[in-house]
Design a protein around this motif. Structure first.
Motif, mmCIF file in Angstrom:
data_model
loop_
_atom_site.group_PDB
_atom_site.id
_atom_site.type_symbol
_atom_site.label_atom_id
_atom_site.label_comp_id
_atom_site.label_asym_id
_atom_site.label_seq_id
_atom_site.Cartn_x
_atom_site.Cartn_y
_atom_site.Cartn_z
ATOM 1 N N GLU A 148 -7.469 114.261 -37.362
ATOM 2 C CA GLU A 148 -7.343 115.661 -36.955
ATOM 3 C C GLU A 148 -8.033 116.583 -37.964
ATOM 4 O O GLU A 148 -8.687 117.543 -37.578
ATOM 5 C CB GLU A 148 -5.872 116.048 -36.797
ATOM 6 C CG GLU A 148 -5.166 115.352 -35.662
ATOM 7 C CD GLU A 148 -5.709 115.710 -34.290
ATOM 8 O OE1 GLU A 148 -6.213 116.831 -34.103
ATOM 9 O OE2 GLU A 148 -5.639 114.854 -33.393
ATOM 10 N N THR A 149 -7.898 116.265 -39.244
ATOM 11 C CA THR A 149 -8.528 117.082 -40.282
ATOM 12 C C THR A 149 -10.044 117.012 -40.166
ATOM 13 O O THR A 149 -10.730 118.034 -40.259
ATOM 14 C CB THR A 149 -8.083 116.616 -41.681
ATOM 15 O OG1 THR A 149 -6.663 116.744 -41.766
ATOM 16 C CG2 THR A 149 -8.716 117.439 -42.774
ATOM 17 N N LYS A 150 -10.568 115.804 -39.940
ATOM 18 C CA LYS A 150 -12.014 115.654 -39.777
ATOM 19 C C LYS A 150 -12.502 116.441 -38.567
ATOM 20 O O LYS A 150 -13.531 117.106 -38.620
ATOM 21 C CB LYS A 150 -12.397 114.180 -39.655
ATOM 22 C CG LYS A 150 -12.312 113.426 -40.960
ATOM 23 C CD LYS A 150 -12.619 111.950 -40.774
ATOM 24 C CE LYS A 150 -12.421 111.194 -42.077
ATOM 25 N NZ LYS A 150 -12.603 109.758 -41.912
ATOM 26 N N GLY A 151 -11.781 116.352 -37.474
ATOM 27 C CA GLY A 151 -12.145 117.097 -36.272
ATOM 28 C C GLY A 151 -12.114 118.594 -36.506
ATOM 29 O O GLY A 151 -13.002 119.329 -36.076
ATOM 30 N N PHE A 152 -11.086 119.038 -37.207
ATOM 31 C CA PHE A 152 -10.954 120.461 -37.517
ATOM 32 C C PHE A 152 -12.107 120.926 -38.408
ATOM 33 O O PHE A 152 -12.709 121.970 -38.168
ATOM 34 C CB PHE A 152 -9.609 120.724 -38.202
ATOM 35 C CG PHE A 152 -9.428 122.143 -38.642
ATOM 36 C CD1 PHE A 152 -9.186 123.138 -37.713
ATOM 37 C CD2 PHE A 152 -9.491 122.487 -39.983
ATOM 38 C CE1 PHE A 152 -9.019 124.451 -38.105
ATOM 39 C CE2 PHE A 152 -9.332 123.791 -40.387
ATOM 40 C CZ PHE A 152 -9.085 124.777 -39.453
ATOM 41 N N MET A 153 -12.426 120.141 -39.435
ATOM 42 C CA MET A 153 -13.513 120.512 -40.344
ATOM 43 C C MET A 153 -14.856 120.538 -39.615
ATOM 44 O O MET A 153 -15.688 121.399 -39.862
ATOM 45 C CB MET A 153 -13.564 119.552 -41.539
ATOM 46 C CG MET A 153 -12.389 119.707 -42.489
ATOM 47 S SD MET A 153 -12.168 121.402 -43.090
ATOM 48 C CE MET A 153 -13.671 121.629 -44.007
#
Length: 119
Positions: A57-62
């Motif tokens: 989720e963090t990678k997608g958000f970034m």
């Protein structure tokens, strides 16, 4: 997926894991040491799952933030060019008008003066 839905899914996963662990302890028919061992293994598995999920989720958000930042930067560069052109145009008009006011008898206008007056 927007951030609100992501956050809701993450929170739902955490609440579900905690609820399952609590119910597991309350309803356990196994002895204490064995139940703790099972619970510990389940907690580790859940922690790994949540860690992977949060990382994804963090990678997608970034990625989403970086994409939006690039778009914003491009718009800023475009706007900078528009503003520069407008400022140059206004400066030229001001200079020409000032010349006209300072030298009202001088009727010789450049082609640029003529062009600006017809815009």
């Amino acid at each position: 997926m927007d951030n609100t839905k992501r956050n809701e899914k993450i929170i739902g996963s955490i609440v579900g894991a905690l609820t399952g662990a609590t119910l597991g302890l309350l309803m356990a028919t196994t002895k204490g040491a064995k139940a703790r061992k099972k619970l510990s293994a389940r907690a580790e598995k859940t922690a790994k799952f949540l860690k992977k999920r949060m990382s994804k989720e963090t990678k997608g958000f970034m990625k989403s933030v970086n994409k939006e930042a690039k778009l914003l930067k491009n718009k800023a560069v475009e706007l900078e060019g528009v503003v520069e052109n407008k400022v140059e145009h206004i400066a030229t008009v001001v200079v020409d008008k000032t010349k006209d006011l300072l030298h009202p008898n001088n009727m010789a206008h450049t082609s640029k003066d003529h062009e600006l007056k017809h815009k």
